[in-house]
Design a protein around this motif. Structure first.
Motif, mmCIF file in Angstrom:
data_model
loop_
_atom_site.group_PDB
_atom_site.id
_atom_site.type_symbol
_atom_site.label_atom_id
_atom_site.label_comp_id
_atom_site.label_asym_id
_atom_site.label_seq_id
_atom_site.Cartn_x
_atom_site.Cartn_y
_atom_site.Cartn_z
ATOM 1 N N PRO A 4 0.818 -1.212 0.000
ATOM 2 C CA PRO A 4 0.000 0.000 0.000
ATOM 3 C C PRO A 4 0.853 1.264 0.000
ATOM 4 N N PRO A 5 0.295 2.364 -0.500
ATOM 5 C CA PRO A 5 1.032 3.623 -0.437
ATOM 6 C C PRO A 5 1.137 4.087 1.009
ATOM 7 N N PHE A 6 2.240 4.746 1.347
ATOM 8 C CA PHE A 6 2.419 5.283 2.689
ATOM 9 C C PHE A 6 3.015 6.667 2.498
ATOM 10 N N PRO A 7 2.474 7.676 3.195
ATOM 11 C CA PRO A 7 2.833 9.059 2.859
ATOM 12 C C PRO A 7 4.327 9.367 2.923
ATOM 13 N N ALA A 8 5.091 8.657 3.759
ATOM 14 C CA ALA A 8 6.511 8.988 3.882
ATOM 15 C C ALA A 8 7.344 8.378 2.753
ATOM 16 N N PHE A 9 6.757 7.506 1.977
ATOM 17 C CA PHE A 9 7.512 6.808 0.949
ATOM 18 C C PHE A 9 6.884 7.052 -0.414
ATOM 19 N N ASP A 10 7.656 6.757 -1.428
ATOM 20 C CA ASP A 10 7.247 7.067 -2.778
ATOM 21 C C ASP A 10 7.373 5.806 -3.629
ATOM 22 N N PRO A 11 6.346 4.939 -3.630
ATOM 23 C CA PRO A 11 6.480 3.674 -4.351
ATOM 24 C C PRO A 11 6.518 3.901 -5.868
ATOM 25 N N PRO A 12 7.062 2.949 -6.619
ATOM 26 C CA PRO A 12 7.671 1.702 -6.132
ATOM 27 C C PRO A 12 9.099 1.934 -5.629
ATOM 28 N N TYR A 13 9.469 1.156 -4.638
ATOM 29 C CA TYR A 13 10.834 1.227 -4.124
ATOM 30 C C TYR A 13 11.242 -0.162 -3.644
ATOM 31 N N ALA A 14 12.557 -0.370 -3.614
ATOM 32 C CA ALA A 14 13.066 -1.683 -3.243
ATOM 33 C C ALA A 14 13.428 -1.704 -1.757
ATOM 34 N N VAL A 15 13.055 -2.791 -1.097
ATOM 35 C CA VAL A 15 13.486 -3.031 0.279
ATOM 36 C C VAL A 15 14.415 -4.233 0.222
ATOM 37 N N GLY A 16 15.640 -4.017 0.664
ATOM 38 C CA GLY A 16 16.636 -5.073 0.535
ATOM 39 C C GLY A 16 16.918 -5.771 1.856
ATOM 40 N N LEU A 17 17.216 -7.064 1.768
ATOM 41 C CA LEU A 17 17.801 -7.774 2.904
ATOM 42 C C LEU A 17 19.285 -7.864 2.579
ATOM 43 N N ILE A 18 20.075 -7.099 3.331
ATOM 44 C CA ILE A 18 21.490 -6.952 3.009
ATOM 45 C C ILE A 18 22.303 -7.914 3.857
#
Ligand SMILES: [Zn+2]
Length: 311
Positions: A247-261
Motif C-alpha cells: 500500500p502507499p504510505f505518505p513517507a515513501f514514494d512507491p515503487p521502491y526496493a526493500v533489501g535484505l542486506i
C-alpha cells in the motif's frame, strides 16, 4: 478513549439518530433480471465451479445478492434524499472521511435466472460517537432488502465509518510526512547511538563470539547474556529484496526496493537500497553502507549500489 464523546457539539448524535429508520430508496428495480451470463461471469471471476450455478436448474451464487442491485456506471435513479442529508450532516460536523467497514448478508431464498429484482434501502442505525485508530466518528449501517418477483429473497447490510481523521504528530514539521519512528529501547539503544556516530554496530556474544543482528538481549547460539560490539565494515551484498508497490504510505514514494542486506561480517539487515532504480536491484548486488538523513532527527543506515555492480 474508545467511545468518548468529548469534542462533539451537543445534539449532533440526537440529530443523527433521527435518520434511523429513514428510507434511502424504495422499490427500485434491478437493472437486469437474474440472468445466466452475469452468473457465469461472476463464477469465472471468483473461480467458483460449484455445479449448482450451471445448467437448467441453476441458481445464482447467494453472494451475488448485491450485484443484482448495482447501478453500474450510469448510477442509480430514484433514491430518496435521506442518505445525502445524513452525509451532509456528518460532513458538517467534521466527519468528512469515509471508510467501508463491513457487510453482512442474509439469504432467504435462492435467486434463479428470470427473477425480477426490486429492492428497498433503509438507514438502519447510526452509532454513538466512536474513537478508532483512523479517527473519531459514527458508524452508519444501511440495510437493503432484496426481493425477487416481490418476495423477500435476502438482506444486505452495509456499514461505513464517517470520521474525522486522527491528527498524526509530525516531528519533522511540514511537507512530506515523517518516516515511521524506530522503537528505541534498552535492548537496541546501542545500535542507534552507533548510527548517530555513523557506525553500524553488530552485537557479539562474549561467551561464544557469535555475531547477531538485529540487536537482542541474549545470544541465540549459547544463551549468553554478555556482549560487546564490532563495527561493520559497511560492505555487503543484496541477499534478497522485495519491490513495494502497495500500500502507499505518505513517507515513501512507491515503487521502491526493500533489501535484505548480507553484511561482509555475515549477519543480515533490512534496509533501503539506493543509487539504483528499484527494478535494477538484484540478488548478489554489491552494496556499501551510507547514512541517509531521513529528517531533522533521524539518520538511517542505507546501502548504495556499488559502482559497476548494476547489470
Ligand atoms: Zn553466544
Amino acid at each position: 478513549m474508545a467511545g468518548e464523546r468529548d469534542g462533539e457539539g451537543g445534539g449532533v448524535y440526537e440529530e443523527l439518530r433521527t435518520f434511523e429508520g429513514r428510507t434511502a430508496a424504495t422499490a427500485l428495480d434491478g437493472k437486469d433480471p437474474v440472468n445466466v451470463p452475469m452468473i457465469r461471469h461472476w463464477c469465472e471471476a471468483m473461480g467458483d465451479t460449484n455445479p449448482a450455478y450451471e445448467g437448467p436448474d441453476a441458481i445464482a451464487p447467494p453472494t451475488m445478492l448485491q450485484a443484482w442491485t448495482m447501478g453500474g456506471l450510469s448510477g442509480y435513479e430514484g433514491r430518496s434524499p435521506a442518505h445525502d442529508e445524513l452525509f451532509a450532516l456528518l460532513d458538517g460536523a467534521g466527519y468528512t472521511s469515509v471508510v467501508a467497514t463491513d457487510c453482512e448478508q442474509e439469504y432467504l431464498r435462492p435467486l434463479r435466472p428470470g427473477d425480477a429484482i426490486t429492492y428497498d434501502s433503509v438507514i438502519e442505525s447510526v452509532s454513538p460517537l466512536k474513537t478508532t485508530k483512523l479517527g473519531t466518528g459514527h458508524f452508519v449501517t444501511t440495510r437493503m432488502d432484496v426481493r425477487a418477483d416481490g418476495e423477500l429473497a435476502g438482506t444486505h447490510r452495509f456499514r461505513i465509518l464517517k470520521y474525522a481523521p486522527a491528527q498524526r504528530s509530525s516531528p519533522s514539521g511540514k511537507g512530506r510526512k515523517a518516516r515511521p519512528r524506530p522503537v528505541v529501547n534498552r535492548d537496541n539503544a546501542g545500535f542507534w547511538n552507533g548510527v548517530a556516530q555513523h557506525k553500524l554496530l553488530v552485537q557479539r556474544c562474549t561467551d561464544c563470539a557469535t555475531l547477531r543482528f538485529p540487536w537482542l538481549p541474549g545470544c541465540n547460539a549459547c544463551g549468553g547474556q554478555e556482549w560487546d560490539t564490532v563495527e561493520a565494515s559497511g560492505e555487503g551484498t543484496v541477499f534478497s529484496y522485495v519491490v513495494m508497490h502497495h500500500p502507499p504510505f505518505p513517507a515513501f514514494d512507491p515503487p521502491y526496493a526493500v533489501g535484505l542486506i548480507e553484511l561482509a561480517e555475515g549477519v543480515r539487515m533490512v534496509s533501503n537500497v539506493i543509487g539504483v532504480p528499484y527494478d535494477k536491484v538484484r540478488i548478489g548486488l554489491p552494496v556499501r553502507l551510507e547514512f541517509l538523513r531521513a529528517d531533522e532527527e533521524w539518520e538511517l543506515p542505507v546501502f548504495r549500489a556499488a559502482e559497476g555492480g548494476v547489470a
